[in-house]
Motif scaffolding. Structure first.
Motif, PDB file in Angstrom:
ATOM      1  N   GLU A 113      78.969 103.439  24.891  1.00  0.00           N
ATOM      2  CA  GLU A 113      78.651 102.519  26.317  1.00  0.00           C
ATOM      3  C   GLU A 113      80.229 103.190  26.914  1.00  0.00           C
ATOM      4  O   GLU A 113      81.151 102.384  26.252  1.00  0.00           O
ATOM      5  N   ILE A 114      80.426 104.335  28.076  1.00  0.00           N
ATOM      6  CA  ILE A 114      81.916 104.516  28.292  1.00  0.00           C
ATOM      7  C   ILE A 114      82.602 103.333  29.543  1.00  0.00           C
ATOM      8  O   ILE A 114      81.887 103.740  29.939  1.00  0.00           O
ATOM      9  N   LYS A 115      83.323 102.866  29.682  1.00  0.00           N
ATOM     10  CA  LYS A 115      84.109 102.150  30.844  1.00  0.00           C
ATOM     11  C   LYS A 115      85.369 102.130  30.704  1.00  0.00           C
ATOM     12  O   LYS A 115      85.693 101.734  30.269  1.00  0.00           O
ATOM     13  N   ARG A 116      85.693 102.198  31.984  1.00  0.00           N
ATOM     14  CA  ARG A 116      87.285 101.634  32.437  1.00  0.00           C
ATOM     15  C   ARG A 116      87.313 100.556  33.325  1.00  0.00           C
ATOM     16  O   ARG A 116      86.981 100.581  34.268  1.00  0.00           O
ATOM     17  N   VAL A 117      87.900  99.374  32.635  1.00  0.00           N
ATOM     18  CA  VAL A 117      88.253  97.982  33.418  1.00  0.00           C
ATOM     19  C   VAL A 117      90.038  97.899  33.844  1.00  0.00           C
ATOM     20  O   VAL A 117      90.627  98.372  33.196  1.00  0.00           O
ATOM     21  N   SER A 118      89.669  96.936  34.824  1.00  0.00           N
ATOM     22  CA  SER A 118      90.992  96.758  35.022  1.00  0.00           C
ATOM     23  C   SER A 118      91.122  95.265  35.526  1.00  0.00           C
ATOM     24  O   SER A 118      90.502  94.999  35.975  1.00  0.00           O
ATOM     25  N   LEU A 119      92.625  94.702  35.819  1.00  0.00           N
ATOM     26  CA  LEU A 119      92.728  93.521  36.408  1.00  0.00           C
ATOM     27  C   LEU A 119      92.468  93.764  38.146  1.00  0.00           C
ATOM     28  O   LEU A 119      92.800  92.956  38.767  1.00  0.00           O
ATOM     29  N   LYS A 120      92.942  94.974  38.298  1.00  0.00           N
ATOM     30  CA  LYS A 120      93.191  94.873  39.768  1.00  0.00           C
ATOM     31  C   LYS A 120      92.105  96.324  40.332  1.00  0.00           C
ATOM     32  O   LYS A 120      93.084  97.820  39.935  1.00  0.00           O
ATOM     33  N   ALA A 121      90.990  96.466  40.047  1.00  0.00           N
ATOM     34  CA  ALA A 121      89.653  97.447  39.978  1.00  0.00           C
ATOM     35  C   ALA A 121      90.027  97.626  41.399  1.00  0.00           C
ATOM     36  O   ALA A 121      90.178  96.803  42.382  1.00  0.00           O
ATOM     37  N   ARG A 122      89.690  98.953  41.200  1.00  0.00           N
ATOM     38  CA  ARG A 122      89.618  99.735  42.433  1.00  0.00           C
ATOM     39  C   ARG A 122      88.241  99.720  42.349  1.00  0.00           C
ATOM     40  O   ARG A 122      87.275  99.363  44.061  1.00  0.00           O
TER      41      ARG A 122
END
Length: 227
Positions: A113-122
């Motif tokens: 399961e591949i994700k890209r996560v951020s505190l400042k998400a688009r």
């Protein structure tokens, strides 16, 4: 002594596999063909691999790095092509429609399961869960204190491992969509982004900033079978 024991174990496994093949062949009857693929899968599933936790974690690091490097290279190439064929707005539209399906194809390939996560998400899909939030905050703390950022592996419930790797703004192409008006983000591009992602928070970056993390969950079985 240990090496001799390993050799004996391997010989024993080979004998078990041969016996299994003979049993499956006999059970199919003389007038039926043996499904060799099914036999191989059954043998693979019955293998007992003696590996240490340290060896498994090392392999998770290797798989995680392979996935992230492949994904970054592929996405970067596609985005450059999209910009050349239709400008930054075309690249944003490409990301909106194709970035996750592309990552999904890698997910299927590696069983992860591949994700890209951020505190400042688009994209709202890139918002972190509780554990990812804790890891993001830890990475952000290290980045602010100029501590070198490293990949990380954690064991999860359900015989899975979580691999995380920091994502940095490392080239000017990133600034075309994630920068500021002063360093490469055009006003019309920012307005276009808002039309696609009304709650966008993923601008205002400069070269070297921490953008987020790769979050990759890999089943332990897939890791062990790849060793």
């Amino acid at each position: 002594m240990l090496q001799t024991l390993k050799i004996e174990i391997n010989k024993g496994l080979q004998l078990i596999c041969i016996a299994l093949i003979l049993i499956l062949t006999w059970s199919c009857g003389n007038d039926k063909k043996v499904d060799s693929k099914a036999v191989r899968e059954e043998i693979e599933n019955r293998k007992i691999k003696k590996v240490t936790e340290a060896e498994i974690v090392k392999r998770v690091h290797e798989i995680g790095n392979e996935i992230t490097l492949t994904a970054k290279k592929t996405l970067g190439k596609k985005l450059k092509s999209a910009i050349q064929n239709g400008g930054v707005e075309n690249a944003i539209s490409f990301c909106n429609l194709n970035a996750m399906p592309l990552v999904d194809s890698l997910s299927n390939k590696f069983g992860a399961e591949i994700k890209r996560v951020s505190l400042k998400a688009r994209n709202p899909n890139d918002l972190p869960d509780k554990l990812e939030m804790e890891l993001l905050e830890a990475y952000a703390y290290q980045w602010k204190d100029s501590i070198p950022l490293q990949t990380n592996v954690q064991a999860l419930e359900g015989n899975k491992y979580l691999f995380t790797k920091p994502m940095l703004i490392d080239n000017t192409l990133c600034l075309s969509c994630h920068g500021t008006i002063e360093n490469g983000l055009l006003k019309e591009t920012k307005e276009f982004i808002k039309s696609k992602y009304p709650n966008d928070k993923a601008t205002g970056y400069k070269i070297g900033d921490l953008r987020g993390i790769w979050s990759i969950t890999i089943p332990k079985k897939k890791v062990v079978l790849s060793m």
